[in-house]
Design an enzyme around this catalytic site. Structure first.
Site, PDB file in Angstrom:
ATOM      1  N   ASN A   1       0.754  -1.220  -0.029  1.00 36.07           N
ATOM      2  CA  ASN A   1      -0.111  -0.271   0.083  1.00 36.07           C
ATOM      3  C   ASN A   1       0.940   1.267  -0.054  1.00 36.07           C
ATOM      4  OD1 ASN A   1       0.616  -0.790   2.858  1.00 36.07           O
ATOM      5  ND2 ASN A   1      -0.892   0.598   3.387  1.00 36.07           N
TER       6      ASN A   1
ATOM      7  N   GLU B   1       0.486   5.189   0.696  1.00 36.01           N
ATOM      8  CA  GLU B   1      -0.298   6.369   0.966  1.00 36.01           C
ATOM      9  C   GLU B   1       0.142   7.501   0.467  1.00 36.01           C
ATOM     10  OE1 GLU B   1      -1.045   5.505   5.222  1.00 36.01           O
ATOM     11  OE2 GLU B   1      -2.016   3.884   4.587  1.00 36.01           O
TER      12      GLU B   1
ATOM     13  N   CYS C   1      -4.339   0.721  -2.578  1.00 35.96           N
ATOM     14  CA  CYS C   1      -3.734  -0.567  -1.689  1.00 35.96           C
ATOM     15  C   CYS C   1      -2.926  -1.390  -2.464  1.00 35.96           C
ATOM     16  CB  CYS C   1      -5.255  -1.217  -1.937  1.00 35.96           C
ATOM     17  SG  CYS C   1      -6.482  -0.579  -1.060  1.00 35.96           S
TER      18      CYS C   1
ATOM     19  N   GLU D   1      -2.978  -4.468  -3.070  1.00 33.56           N
ATOM     20  CA  GLU D   1      -3.490  -5.475  -4.162  1.00 33.56           C
ATOM     21  C   GLU D   1      -3.464  -4.691  -5.522  1.00 33.56           C
ATOM     22  OE1 GLU D   1      -4.853  -4.743  -1.358  1.00 33.56           O
ATOM     23  OE2 GLU D   1      -5.918  -6.330  -0.242  1.00 33.56           O
TER      24      GLU D   1
ATOM     25  N   CYS E   1     -10.413  -4.825  -0.387  1.00 31.69           N
ATOM     26  CA  CYS E   1     -11.658  -3.875  -0.399  1.00 31.69           C
ATOM     27  C   CYS E   1     -12.268  -4.125  -1.928  1.00 31.69           C
ATOM     28  CB  CYS E   1     -11.122  -2.629  -0.168  1.00 31.69           C
ATOM     29  SG  CYS E   1     -10.414  -1.903  -1.902  1.00 31.69           S
TER      30      CYS E   1
END
Ligand code: THU
Length: 163
Positions: free
Chosen positions: A62, A64, A73, A75, A112
């Site tokens: 991830n 940010e 994210c 993934e 998510c």
């Protein structure tokens, strides 16, 4: 009125040692992927590793940003890397793990909805199901095949696909 019911299926293993060597290996790759997590805001580190058919492994973590919605994210970082750089080399397995020093994670982190939707797109594109391994370092491991297990109502519209 009609009542519909959808069942989803996944396997649960109490430790990583119960999985095959290949699955253990891709989970360890997800742990390595976490090293490059850039998560100064949430302090929640996530790693994703893709096992490709050729044997190649792709890492994502991830990322940010101080403009919070600009982050991404783990993934999708891994999956978009695949889409951009290795689209002809099918994804066999995606392993996902997470760690934070702030609290104990005792159940697998589930991707998510946006990440599952991206997985679904690539699964369709390569015409082969993905194995999804959710590796909880201090808890169980969940394994399933096919994104529909976790996102049965994924968005899909054949007529939007370019011919
Ligand atoms: N995150 C992921 O990278 N993958 C998930 O499956 C869940 C959430 C990230 C996004 C954000 O950087 C942090 O975890 C906290 O939500």
């Amino acid at each position: 009125m009609i009542n519909h019911e959808i069942k989803i299926a996944f396997e649960e293993y109490s430790t990583l040692a119960e999985l095959s060597k290949a699955d253990q290996n891709i989970c360890q790759e997800a742990v390595k992927a976490m090293e490059n997590s850039h998560s100064p805001y949430s302090k929640f580190r996530v790693g994703a590793a893709l096992q490709l058919q050729s044997g190649k492994v792709i890492h994502g973590s991830n990322q940010e940003n101080v403009a919070y919605p600009s982050g991404l994210c783990a993934e999708r970082v891994a999956l978009f890397n695949w889409g951009a750089n290795h689209p002809a080399d099918p994804i066999k397995t995606i392993a996902i793990t997470a760690h934070t020093n702030d609290f104990e994670i005792i159940k697998p982190v589930t991707p998510c909805g946006s990440c599952l939707q991206v997985m679904a797109e690539y699964e369709k594109k390569q015409d082969e199901h993905l194995r999804i391994i959710l590796y909880c370092i201090d808890g169980p491991v969940w394994v399933t095949t096919g994104v529909a297990s976790f996102l049965p109502f994924m968005f899909f519209e054949d007529r939007l696909i370019a011919q």
